[in-house]
Design an enzyme around this catalytic site. Structure first.
Site, PDB file in Angstrom:
ATOM      1  N   ARG A  16     -41.339  75.964  45.853  1.00 19.04           N
ATOM      2  CA  ARG A  16     -41.804  74.664  46.335  1.00 19.04           C
ATOM      3  C   ARG A  16     -42.406  73.864  45.188  1.00 19.04           C
ATOM      4  O   ARG A  16     -41.864  72.859  44.772  1.00 19.04           O
ATOM      5  CB  ARG A  16     -42.797  74.847  47.495  1.00 19.04           C
ATOM      6  CG  ARG A  16     -43.024  73.568  48.327  1.00 19.04           C
ATOM      7  CD  ARG A  16     -43.977  72.608  47.684  1.00 19.04           C
ATOM      8  NE  ARG A  16     -45.286  73.197  47.445  1.00 19.04           N
ATOM      9  CZ  ARG A  16     -46.207  72.650  46.670  1.00 19.04           C
ATOM     10  NH1 ARG A  16     -45.979  71.503  46.026  1.00 19.04           N
ATOM     11  NH2 ARG A  16     -47.370  73.253  46.478  1.00 19.04           N
ATOM     12  N   ASP A  17     -43.516  74.318  44.599  1.00 26.73           N
ATOM     13  CA  ASP A  17     -44.074  73.618  43.435  1.00 26.73           C
ATOM     14  C   ASP A  17     -43.074  73.686  42.283  1.00 26.73           C
ATOM     15  O   ASP A  17     -42.958  72.758  41.479  1.00 26.73           O
ATOM     16  CB  ASP A  17     -45.406  74.247  43.026  1.00 26.73           C
ATOM     17  CG  ASP A  17     -46.397  73.233  42.466  1.00 26.73           C
ATOM     18  OD1 ASP A  17     -45.998  72.443  41.599  1.00 26.73           O
ATOM     19  OD2 ASP A  17     -47.555  73.231  42.887  1.00 26.73           O
ATOM     20  N   HIS A  20     -40.624  70.774  41.494  1.00 25.65           N
ATOM     21  CA  HIS A  20     -40.952  69.669  40.592  1.00 25.65           C
ATOM     22  C   HIS A  20     -40.361  69.910  39.207  1.00 25.65           C
ATOM     23  O   HIS A  20     -39.793  69.006  38.591  1.00 25.65           O
ATOM     24  CB  HIS A  20     -42.471  69.504  40.483  1.00 25.65           C
ATOM     25  CG  HIS A  20     -43.137  69.049  41.730  1.00 25.65           C
ATOM     26  ND1 HIS A  20     -42.860  67.838  42.322  1.00 25.65           N
ATOM     27  CD2 HIS A  20     -44.083  69.642  42.512  1.00 25.65           C
ATOM     28  CE1 HIS A  20     -43.612  67.696  43.408  1.00 25.65           C
ATOM     29  NE2 HIS A  20     -44.361  68.774  43.544  1.00 25.65           N
ATOM     30  N   SER A 170     -54.956  70.161  41.717  1.00 23.09           N
ATOM     31  CA  SER A 170     -53.616  69.619  41.490  1.00 23.09           C
ATOM     32  C   SER A 170     -53.374  69.197  40.051  1.00 23.09           C
ATOM     33  O   SER A 170     -52.224  69.130  39.604  1.00 23.09           O
ATOM     34  CB  SER A 170     -53.390  68.406  42.402  1.00 23.09           C
ATOM     35  OG  SER A 170     -53.810  68.659  43.714  1.00 23.09           O
ATOM     36  N   HIS A 201     -53.422  74.990  38.675  1.00 21.01           N
ATOM     37  CA  HIS A 201     -52.370  74.647  37.707  1.00 21.01           C
ATOM     38  C   HIS A 201     -52.861  75.036  36.320  1.00 21.01           C
ATOM     39  O   HIS A 201     -54.059  75.099  36.059  1.00 21.01           O
ATOM     40  CB  HIS A 201     -52.016  73.160  37.778  1.00 21.01           C
ATOM     41  CG  HIS A 201     -51.065  72.829  38.888  1.00 21.01           C
ATOM     42  ND1 HIS A 201     -49.699  72.803  38.709  1.00 21.01           N
ATOM     43  CD2 HIS A 201     -51.280  72.547  40.199  1.00 21.01           C
ATOM     44  CE1 HIS A 201     -49.112  72.506  39.857  1.00 21.01           C
ATOM     45  NE2 HIS A 201     -50.054  72.346  40.775  1.00 21.01           N
ATOM     46  N   TYR A 290     -52.412  64.118  38.391  1.00 22.33           N
ATOM     47  CA  TYR A 290     -51.571  64.906  39.297  1.00 22.33           C
ATOM     48  C   TYR A 290     -50.411  65.543  38.530  1.00 22.33           C
ATOM     49  O   TYR A 290     -49.667  64.858  37.833  1.00 22.33           O
ATOM     50  CB  TYR A 290     -51.048  63.973  40.382  1.00 22.33           C
ATOM     51  CG  TYR A 290     -50.501  64.626  41.621  1.00 22.33           C
ATOM     52  CD1 TYR A 290     -51.293  65.455  42.408  1.00 22.33           C
ATOM     53  CD2 TYR A 290     -49.196  64.369  42.039  1.00 22.33           C
ATOM     54  CE1 TYR A 290     -50.798  66.023  43.572  1.00 22.33           C
ATOM     55  CE2 TYR A 290     -48.692  64.924  43.200  1.00 22.33           C
ATOM     56  CZ  TYR A 290     -49.495  65.755  43.961  1.00 22.33           C
ATOM     57  OH  TYR A 290     -49.003  66.316  45.116  1.00 22.33           O
TER      58      TYR A 290
END
Length: 340
Positions: A16-17, A20, A170, A201, A290
């Site tokens: 999912r992440d 990106h 984030s 992160h 972000y």
């Protein structure tokens, strides 16, 4: 730090992440191969959706190789022990998306809002609970607010029915002391049966230290990503974190060698570029921006000739948040005009 005897639920973000980092172009075969590898390694929770959650396919966020329904339909029937989660951002994902995920067998819905906008999550959290789903309130960009403000927003999500609340870094901006103060505040004031989670992160290289601080402060769920595949410099590298937890005698239920093999043999080969702390990713963390803005800023650099890190610093100065991706190109264009 003594975490001996503690128990955590680890939640993988690579599908999912990691979207990106792959510009949402993970194939169905890659999705299934990684998910089944994670399942076999003992990972209890695996997130599968567009990088921006259910319904994220759009001109603003990027069109994926396949729909959320196709990804979920391919993965869920293959799972032997792992449960599948889906992210949902109110304003992007709808009640219909949530019902679709439930009908396909999704176990966990994580309703994500900016850290000051929990009030927009009520309908989605309530619906998720009505459907009998494990329901998480996911407060993004948590570094932008005080522990007291985060608690205020967390209590809103809890009142809507969330059974777990996440402090979400984030931007990869937080330091261990920040994580400790935020998590301790949540743990001390939310209901005893409301779980606490942390999502990190690696933009400042602090994701493992921050995740350990979160556990010490009372977090029971920790996000990570195999080989770190995720936005910016990636998420907490799950296989590395598992090794650290092994040494610290924290119970997690994952086979270290198996998760190492998934990282090395399946996830690393599918990366478009190495997930590392380069100057642009470091700027994300330093400026508190972000993480999924990284590739947008790099594309704007090529288009307008303004270094991505300059764009990111300006976005940080302006206090931009997730959902304002359209401002990245506008910011770069205005900076180019000013420098002409």
């Amino acid at each position: 730090m003594n975490l001996t005897g503690k128990k955590v639920i680890l939640h993988d973000m690579s599908l999912r992440d990691g979207m990106h980092a792959r510009q949402h172009q993970i194939s169905l075969k890659e999705m299934v191969d990684v998910a089944t590898g994670l399942d076999a390694a003992g990972v209890p929770l695996i997130e599968v959706t567009h990088g921006d959650g259910l319904g994220g396919a759009s001109l603003n966020y990027g069109f994926p190789a396949h729909t959320d329904e196709e990804y979920l339909s391919a993965v869920i029937p293959k799972m032997k022990q792992a449960k599948v989660s889906a992210l949902l951002l109110p304003g992007i994902g709808t009640g219909d998306h949530l019902r679709m995920a439930h009908d396909l067998g999704v176990n966990t819905i994580r309703v994500a809002t900016h850290c000051t906008e929990a009030d927009v999550s009520g309908q989605h959290i309530s619906l998720s609970r009505e459907l009998g789903l494990d329901t998480v309130g996911f407060l993004m960009m948590a570094h932008m607010v005080s522990p007291d403000k985060l608690l205020e927003q967390a209590k809103l999500m809890e009142s809507y029915g969330a059974n777990c609340i996440y402090c979400t870094d984030s931007a990869g901006y937080m330091l261990p002391g920040d994580v400790t103060s935020h998590i301790e505040r949540l743990r001390g004031e939310l209901k005893s049966d409301t779980q606490i989670g942390f999502h990190g992160h690696h933009n400042m290289g602090m994701s493992i230290a921050n995740s350990l601080a979160a556990i010490q402060a009372g977090a029971e769920r920790i996000d990570g990503s195999v080989a770190g595949l995720g936005a910016g410099a990636g998420n907490t590298p799950l296989e590395v974190f598992v090794a650290v937890l092994e040494r610290m005698q924290v119970s997690h239920g994952i086979n270290l060698y198996d998760i190492m093999d998934v990282a090395e043999d399946l996830v690393t080969p599918m990366m478009d570029q190495p997930i590392r702390i380069d100057r642009d990713a470091l700027t994300l963390g330093y400026a508190g921006v972000y993480s999924s803005f990284l590739l947008f800023a790099q594309r704007a650099e090529k288009k307008h000739g303004i270094p991505a890190r300059d764009i990111l610093l300006e976005l940080g100065r302006r206090g931009t948040v997730g959902g304002q991706e359209d401002m990245i190109d506008d910011t770069a264009m205005n900076m180019a005009r000013e420098r002409a």
